[in-house]
Design a protein around this motif. Sequence first.
Motif, PDB file in Angstrom:
ATOM      1  N   ALA A 150     -69.365 -15.075  19.861  1.00  0.00           N
ATOM      2  CA  ALA A 150     -69.872 -13.838  20.436  1.00  0.00           C
ATOM      3  C   ALA A 150     -69.087 -12.649  19.890  1.00  0.00           C
ATOM      4  CB  ALA A 150     -69.764 -13.878  21.955  1.00  0.00           C
ATOM      5  N   LEU A 151     -69.736 -11.508  19.879  1.00  0.00           N
ATOM      6  CA  LEU A 151     -69.145 -10.247  19.469  1.00  0.00           C
ATOM      7  C   LEU A 151     -69.415  -9.225  20.568  1.00  0.00           C
ATOM      8  CD1 LEU A 151     -67.968  -8.248  17.321  1.00  0.00           C
ATOM      9  CD2 LEU A 151     -70.328  -7.930  16.567  1.00  0.00           C
ATOM     10  N   PHE A 152     -68.368  -8.553  21.037  1.00  0.00           N
ATOM     11  CA  PHE A 152     -68.488  -7.516  22.055  1.00  0.00           C
ATOM     12  C   PHE A 152     -67.833  -6.242  21.570  1.00  0.00           C
ATOM     13  CE2 PHE A 152     -68.512 -11.453  24.454  1.00  0.00           C
ATOM     14  CZ  PHE A 152     -69.587 -11.251  25.303  1.00  0.00           C
ATOM     15  N   VAL A 153     -68.436  -5.105  21.864  1.00  0.00           N
ATOM     16  CA  VAL A 153     -67.824  -3.798  21.635  1.00  0.00           C
ATOM     17  C   VAL A 153     -68.018  -2.982  22.901  1.00  0.00           C
ATOM     18  CG1 VAL A 153     -68.085  -3.784  19.129  1.00  0.00           C
ATOM     19  CG2 VAL A 153     -69.909  -2.859  20.556  1.00  0.00           C
ATOM     20  N   GLY A 154     -67.059  -2.098  23.181  1.00  0.00           N
ATOM     21  CA  GLY A 154     -67.181  -1.306  24.385  1.00  0.00           C
ATOM     22  C   GLY A 154     -66.177  -0.186  24.430  1.00  0.00           C
ATOM     23  N   SER A 155     -66.144   0.475  25.582  1.00  0.00           N
ATOM     24  CA  SER A 155     -65.245   1.599  25.773  1.00  0.00           C
ATOM     25  C   SER A 155     -64.720   1.604  27.207  1.00  0.00           C
ATOM     26  CB  SER A 155     -65.973   2.910  25.494  1.00  0.00           C
ATOM     27  OG  SER A 155     -65.097   4.001  25.632  1.00  0.00           O
ATOM     28  N   ASP A 156     -63.440   1.928  27.332  1.00  0.00           N
ATOM     29  CA  ASP A 156     -62.806   2.146  28.634  1.00  0.00           C
ATOM     30  C   ASP A 156     -62.748   3.643  28.885  1.00  0.00           C
ATOM     31  OD1 ASP A 156     -62.117  -0.593  28.869  1.00  0.00           O
ATOM     32  OD2 ASP A 156     -60.257  -0.256  27.765  1.00  0.00           O
ATOM     33  N   PHE A 157     -62.976   4.040  30.127  1.00  0.00           N
ATOM     34  CA  PHE A 157     -62.860   5.432  30.544  1.00  0.00           C
ATOM     35  C   PHE A 157     -61.779   5.476  31.625  1.00  0.00           C
ATOM     36  CE2 PHE A 157     -67.160   4.472  29.214  1.00  0.00           C
ATOM     37  CZ  PHE A 157     -67.333   5.385  28.196  1.00  0.00           C
ATOM     38  N   GLU A 158     -60.580   5.884  31.255  1.00  0.00           N
ATOM     39  CA  GLU A 158     -59.424   5.755  32.133  1.00  0.00           C
ATOM     40  C   GLU A 158     -59.366   6.869  33.162  1.00  0.00           C
ATOM     41  OE1 GLU A 158     -55.787   4.815  30.201  1.00  0.00           O
ATOM     42  OE2 GLU A 158     -56.776   3.463  28.788  1.00  0.00           O
ATOM     43  N   PHE A 159     -59.149   6.464  34.430  1.00  0.00           N
ATOM     44  CA  PHE A 159     -58.941   7.406  35.530  1.00  0.00           C
ATOM     45  C   PHE A 159     -57.466   7.771  35.640  1.00  0.00           C
ATOM     46  CE2 PHE A 159     -62.522   4.679  37.116  1.00  0.00           C
ATOM     47  CZ  PHE A 159     -63.514   5.586  36.802  1.00  0.00           C
ATOM     48  N   ASN A 160     -56.613   6.768  35.437  1.00  0.00           N
ATOM     49  CA  ASN A 160     -55.162   6.969  35.432  1.00  0.00           C
ATOM     50  C   ASN A 160     -54.556   5.836  34.602  1.00  0.00           C
ATOM     51  OD1 ASN A 160     -54.824   4.669  37.173  1.00  0.00           O
ATOM     52  ND2 ASN A 160     -55.283   5.987  38.919  1.00  0.00           N
ATOM     53  N   ASN A 161     -53.249   5.684  34.621  1.00  0.00           N
ATOM     54  CA  ASN A 161     -52.601   4.676  33.781  1.00  0.00           C
ATOM     55  C   ASN A 161     -52.908   3.243  34.183  1.00  0.00           C
ATOM     56  OD1 ASN A 161     -51.429   6.571  32.152  1.00  0.00           O
ATOM     57  ND2 ASN A 161     -49.511   6.623  33.286  1.00  0.00           N
ATOM     58  N   SER A 162     -53.396   3.014  35.395  1.00  0.00           N
ATOM     59  CA  SER A 162     -53.613   1.642  35.840  1.00  0.00           C
ATOM     60  C   SER A 162     -55.061   1.300  36.172  1.00  0.00           C
ATOM     61  CB  SER A 162     -52.731   1.344  37.058  1.00  0.00           C
ATOM     62  OG  SER A 162     -53.049   2.211  38.120  1.00  0.00           O
TER      63      SER A 162
ATOM     64  N   ALA B  70     -59.345   1.935  35.098  1.00  0.00           N
ATOM     65  CA  ALA B  70     -60.367   2.491  34.211  1.00  0.00           C
ATOM     66  C   ALA B  70     -61.703   1.815  34.510  1.00  0.00           C
ATOM     67  CB  ALA B  70     -59.986   2.259  32.747  1.00  0.00           C
ATOM     68  N   ALA B  71     -62.780   2.470  34.129  1.00  0.00           N
ATOM     69  CA  ALA B  71     -64.114   1.858  34.146  1.00  0.00           C
ATOM     70  C   ALA B  71     -64.449   1.511  32.698  1.00  0.00           C
ATOM     71  CB  ALA B  71     -65.133   2.837  34.700  1.00  0.00           C
ATOM     72  N   TYR B  72     -65.259   0.476  32.489  1.00  0.00           N
ATOM     73  CA  TYR B  72     -65.635   0.119  31.129  1.00  0.00           C
ATOM     74  C   TYR B  72     -67.115  -0.236  31.043  1.00  0.00           C
ATOM     75  CZ  TYR B  72     -65.792  -4.882  32.219  1.00  0.00           C
ATOM     76  OH  TYR B  72     -66.121  -6.098  32.752  1.00  0.00           O
ATOM     77  N   LEU B  73     -67.653  -0.074  29.848  1.00  0.00           N
ATOM     78  CA  LEU B  73     -68.999  -0.519  29.481  1.00  0.00           C
ATOM     79  C   LEU B  73     -68.871  -1.309  28.195  1.00  0.00           C
ATOM     80  CD1 LEU B  73     -71.107   2.713  30.078  1.00  0.00           C
ATOM     81  CD2 LEU B  73     -71.154   0.625  31.440  1.00  0.00           C
TER      82      LEU B  73
ATOM     83  N   VAL C 165     -78.403 -11.145  23.764  1.00  0.00           N
ATOM     84  CA  VAL C 165     -77.749  -9.849  23.862  1.00  0.00           C
ATOM     85  C   VAL C 165     -77.294  -9.680  25.308  1.00  0.00           C
ATOM     86  CG1 VAL C 165     -78.085  -7.351  23.683  1.00  0.00           C
ATOM     87  CG2 VAL C 165     -79.205  -8.861  22.058  1.00  0.00           C
ATOM     88  N   SER C 166     -76.160  -9.038  25.507  1.00  0.00           N
ATOM     89  CA  SER C 166     -75.682  -8.806  26.861  1.00  0.00           C
ATOM     90  C   SER C 166     -75.165  -7.385  27.005  1.00  0.00           C
ATOM     91  CB  SER C 166     -74.580  -9.804  27.234  1.00  0.00           C
ATOM     92  OG  SER C 166     -73.423  -9.567  26.458  1.00  0.00           O
ATOM     93  N   ILE C 167     -75.169  -6.923  28.246  1.00  0.00           N
ATOM     94  CA  ILE C 167     -74.607  -5.621  28.587  1.00  0.00           C
ATOM     95  C   ILE C 167     -73.833  -5.798  29.887  1.00  0.00           C
ATOM     96  CG2 ILE C 167     -76.698  -4.866  29.771  1.00  0.00           C
ATOM     97  CD1 ILE C 167     -75.973  -1.993  28.757  1.00  0.00           C
ATOM     98  N   GLY C 168     -72.673  -5.168  29.959  1.00  0.00           N
ATOM     99  CA  GLY C 168     -71.853  -5.311  31.150  1.00  0.00           C
ATOM    100  C   GLY C 168     -70.977  -4.102  31.371  1.00  0.00           C
ATOM    101  N   GLY C 169     -70.330  -4.103  32.489  1.00  0.00           N
ATOM    102  CA  GLY C 169     -69.432  -3.028  32.842  1.00  0.00           C
ATOM    103  C   GLY C 169     -68.612  -3.418  34.048  1.00  0.00           C
ATOM    104  N   GLY C 170     -67.698  -2.574  34.417  1.00  0.00           N
ATOM    105  CA  GLY C 170     -66.874  -2.880  35.572  1.00  0.00           C
ATOM    106  C   GLY C 170     -65.595  -2.084  35.552  1.00  0.00           C
ATOM    107  N   LEU C 171     -64.555  -2.702  36.086  1.00  0.00           N
ATOM    108  CA  LEU C 171     -63.265  -2.040  36.188  1.00  0.00           C
ATOM    109  C   LEU C 171     -62.226  -2.740  35.329  1.00  0.00           C
ATOM    110  CD1 LEU C 171     -63.086  -1.332  40.015  1.00  0.00           C
ATOM    111  CD2 LEU C 171     -63.614   0.280  38.191  1.00  0.00           C
ATOM    112  N   LYS C 172     -61.304  -1.947  34.811  1.00  0.00           N
ATOM    113  CA  LYS C 172     -60.168  -2.471  34.040  1.00  0.00           C
ATOM    114  C   LYS C 172     -58.906  -2.085  34.792  1.00  0.00           C
ATOM    115  CE  LYS C 172     -57.472  -1.332  29.990  1.00  0.00           C
ATOM    116  NZ  LYS C 172     -57.411  -0.445  28.837  1.00  0.00           N
ATOM    117  N   PHE C 173     -58.066  -3.079  35.019  1.00  0.00           N
ATOM    118  CA  PHE C 173     -56.806  -2.865  35.702  1.00  0.00           C
ATOM    119  C   PHE C 173     -55.663  -3.097  34.708  1.00  0.00           C
ATOM    120  CE2 PHE C 173     -59.921  -4.567  38.615  1.00  0.00           C
ATOM    121  CZ  PHE C 173     -59.914  -3.637  39.631  1.00  0.00           C
ATOM    122  N   ALA C 174     -54.767  -2.135  34.577  1.00  0.00           N
ATOM    123  CA  ALA C 174     -53.583  -2.285  33.731  1.00  0.00           C
ATOM    124  C   ALA C 174     -52.390  -2.487  34.649  1.00  0.00           C
ATOM    125  CB  ALA C 174     -53.391  -1.045  32.866  1.00  0.00           C
ATOM    126  N   LEU C 175     -51.716  -3.620  34.484  1.00  0.00           N
ATOM    127  CA  LEU C 175     -50.606  -3.951  35.384  1.00  0.00           C
ATOM    128  C   LEU C 175     -49.284  -3.799  34.678  1.00  0.00           C
ATOM    129  CD1 LEU C 175     -52.259  -7.145  36.808  1.00  0.00           C
ATOM    130  CD2 LEU C 175     -52.350  -4.851  37.731  1.00  0.00           C
TER     131      LEU C 175
END
Length: 184
Positions: free
Chosen positions: A146-158, A160-163, A174-184
């Motif tokens: 599989a191959l995925f490409v996307g972008s994170d949109f950071e709210f703060n350092n920890s 972000a939302a992503y697509l 083909v797939s499409i997804g999104g959600g939250l990214k947590f940086a710990l």
Amino acid sequence: MKKFLIALVAVLGFASLSHAQGFTVRLGPVLGFGGGNVAVGVDAELYARNLTRFSTDLSLGLYGAVGIGFTGGVDVGLAVGPTVNFGFSRGQGNAFIGLALALGFGGGGNTNFNLGFVSGVDFLVTPSINLFGRITTNFLNGFGGALFVGSDFEFNNSLAAYLKVGTGFGFGGVSIGGGLKFAL
């Protein structure tokens, strides 16, 4: 002795994760389209850099991914493996490559074990926008991936939302997804 060694490696691995810098988790829903079917699921990605750092731009890490599909029963896929990480562009980007052991099981009672490679890249375009890409391959039970490409949109350092969008090769779709990214 074999069970002891497996337990020891697991404990050391989790202990190393607690000291990792650059530890991120992405979690969110996914829609998949292929072969006239629509699939609904949830996926998560774990990425830990700098478990062992050799220099500013070279380290060992860990990559893991879990996908759960809910169309026609419950199907689960899990992949995990060690990575070598390379920093570039004065700390603005990171690339990695590694092995991946995969296990899949689900609806039809089938269990599948596979071996492959995983690689990816992250690049910070602005302080709040990060582009990423991942490619996975499987070669033990036929070639696919599989191959995925996307972008994170950071709210703060920890947080972000992503697509992301992705495609499979060897099986299509083909797939499409999104959600939250947590940086710990």
